[in-house]
Design an enzyme around this catalytic site. Structure first.
Site, PDB file in Angstrom:
ATOM      1  N   GLU A 214       0.794  -1.249   0.000  1.00 36.26           N
ATOM      2  CA  GLU A 214       0.000   0.000   0.000  1.00 36.26           C
ATOM      3  C   GLU A 214       0.819   1.287   0.000  1.00 36.26           C
ATOM      4  OE1 GLU A 214      -2.497  -0.491   3.458  1.00 36.26           O
ATOM      5  OE2 GLU A 214      -3.743  -1.974   2.489  1.00 36.26           O
ATOM      6  N   GLU A 319      -6.269 -10.701  -1.361  1.00 35.22           N
ATOM      7  CA  GLU A 319      -7.137 -10.490  -0.182  1.00 35.22           C
ATOM      8  C   GLU A 319      -8.599 -10.379  -0.609  1.00 35.22           C
ATOM      9  OE1 GLU A 319      -5.749  -7.162   2.180  1.00 35.22           O
ATOM     10  OE2 GLU A 319      -3.651  -7.657   1.845  1.00 35.22           O
TER      11      GLU A 319
HETATM   12  C1  GLA Z   1      -5.122  -4.518   4.166  1.00 31.39           C
HETATM   13  C2  GLA Z   1      -3.894  -5.297   4.534  1.00 31.39           C
HETATM   14  C3  GLA Z   1      -4.261  -6.589   5.183  1.00 31.39           C
HETATM   15  C4  GLA Z   1      -5.330  -6.412   6.220  1.00 31.39           C
HETATM   16  C5  GLA Z   1      -6.516  -5.802   5.591  1.00 31.39           C
HETATM   17  C6  GLA Z   1      -7.614  -5.747   6.601  1.00 31.39           C
HETATM   18  O1  GLA Z   1      -5.726  -4.939   3.031  1.00 31.39           O
HETATM   19  O2  GLA Z   1      -3.055  -5.574   3.466  1.00 31.39           O
HETATM   20  O3  GLA Z   1      -3.143  -7.124   5.782  1.00 31.39           O
HETATM   21  O4  GLA Z   1      -4.860  -5.610   7.258  1.00 31.39           O
HETATM   22  O5  GLA Z   1      -6.115  -4.526   5.143  1.00 31.39           O
HETATM   23  O6  GLA Z   1      -7.800  -6.977   7.229  1.00 31.39           O
END
Ligand code: GLA
Length: 411
Positions: A214, A319
């Site tokens: 990020e 994710e």
């Molecule tokens: C982001 C992070 C993850 C997690 C999510 C929320 O996407 O990359 O590691 O913290 O937020 O669960």
């Protein structure tokens, strides 16, 4: 809509799936991971209503489920992943779903900077010291016992990273360290991460690692962080340079981000700067977090996937979860909205598998950010495959490419 009622399907399916054999009345509460929300746009306006509990109807026939996520994705050379928490490995329903459905694991929290960097030892050593906690080790052991492949997550991040690592003497009362000191700390942190996984006998389980998480904003600027402030504009390149230097060849190095479909050009340009003096990539892949909504455009999503894929790097979904509605207007978990979610999961996974098959995208793994709404960081938005009592949703059948049960109108 099908005359099938999902509650019934679920109840019958449960007979053949040990994982989901009973209603959970006292499931553990989710521990949302503290992180930046996925966009800077306004907060949701609609409060999600509780997810309806489907009622079995005695006359219907059971659904025969012949695939699991592992078996389906394996046909495309893709591992099926979930995130993992210490809560999950203590819960039999969870472990049986995980071992049945998935063969790749990402720790939800326990390999993040705040979980692996040790303040007391750093002060004593006058260096940034990595020390895996007992919980991290127990999760690693569980994965080893269950033959899981691992995605490491994550090394350099603005969130869930202790501030003390950026200060003189590891003490926030002092000033920030110089660029040279922070670069030395970064190198040491990255080196120790891989060295310790090796020394402790876990390194062979890892096939990928998120080196940076990020770092980019939707407007194309770098996110402000103490990494950026101490090291300067080239900190991302430096992170990949060190990771490339210390990680074994067998581990692919990733840049991971959210809102990827709104950062396409930024990511496309950025990853091409991650090269050594001879022009070889220091990076192997881009992780698409895929925290999506049922009203997000799939066309845009596939365009981004293909564009990043065209660079020859791997692209993984890291994710995946799909909330109901849109970012500004969250929709409640009504039957209608859950049907739309089933369709969305079907279309998303279908489009990805097609592109992998056509060679437009190289994908090693597709990871869901959990599997049950009960333990999701976005529990109130019902984004996952199983409901709060661990019963498969339309989303489950959709993602598994069982179109008939995914919530599409009857033909
Ligand atoms: C982001 C992070 C993850 C997690 C999510 C929320 O996407 O990359 O590691 O913290 O937020 O669960």
């Amino acid at each position: 809509m099908k005359k099938w009622k999902l509650g019934l399907l679920t109840a019958l399916l449960a007979l053949s799936m040990t994982a989901c054999s009973a209603k959970e009345t006292s499931a553990p509460e989710a521990t949302p991971t503290p992180t930046a929300e996925v966009t800077a746009t306004p907060a949701p306006t609609a409060e999600p209503t509780p997810e309806p509990t489907a009622t079995p109807e005695p006359t219907e026939e059971p659904i025969v489920v012949t695939e699991t996520f592992q078996s389906l994705f394996a046909k495309y050379g893709i591992k099926a992943g979930t995130c993992l928490s210490d809560q999950m490995i203590k819960n039999k329903k969870c472990t049986s779903i995980i071992t049945e459905q998935f063969n790749s694991i990402t720790f939800e929290n326990h390999l993040k900077p705040e979980a692996v960097l040790n303040k007391q030892e750093s002060i004593a050593a006058n260096d940034l010291v990595v020390k895996f906690s007992a919980t991290t080790l127990s999760l690693l052991d569980w994965c080893k016992e269950n033959n899981m492949s691992l995605r490491g997550h994550t090394i350099i991040w603005h969130s869930q990273t202790p501030d003390w690592i950026f200060y003189e003497g590891f003490d926030k009362k002092n000033g920030l360290v110089s660029r040279d000191v922070m670069l030395a700390r970064m190198e040491s942190y990255i080196k120790q991460t891989f060295e310790q996984l090796e020394e402790l006998g876990y390194i062979d389980m890892f096939y990928a690692y998120d080196v940076v998480n990020e770092a980019w904003m939707e407007d194309g600027s770098k996110r402000d962080s103490l990494w950026l402030q101490t090291i300067g504009e080239d900190y991302l390149w430096q992170a990949f340079y060190f990771a490339d230097k210390y990680a074994p060849e067998s581990i692919d190095l990733y840049y991971n981000d959210y809102n990827e479909q709104f950062k396409t050009n930024t990511l496309y340009d950025f990853v091409q700067t991650l090269v050594d003096d001879e022009g070889n990539y220091l990076i192997d892949g881009v992780g698409f977090q895929a925290h999506l909504y049922t009203e997000d455009s799939l066309t845009d999503y596939f365009t981004t996937l293909e564009k990043i894929g065209s660079l020859g790097l791997k692209v993984c979904l890291t994710e995946l979860d799909v909330c109901l509605g849109s970012w500004p207007v969250i929709k409640p978990a009504t039957e209608e909205n859950l049907l739309a979610q089933g369709q969305y999961y079907y279309n998303l996974i279908n489009g990805i598998l097609q592109r992998v098959e056509e060679g437009k995208v190289k994908m090693d793994s597709l990871t869901f950010w959990g599997f049950t709404d009960q333990l999701s960081w976005r529990k109130e938005r019902s984004p996952l495959l199983y409901d709060r009592v661990y019963a498969p949703k339309y989303a489950f059948y959709g993602a598994l490419q069982m179109k008939e049960y995914a919530g599409f109108p009857e033909e």
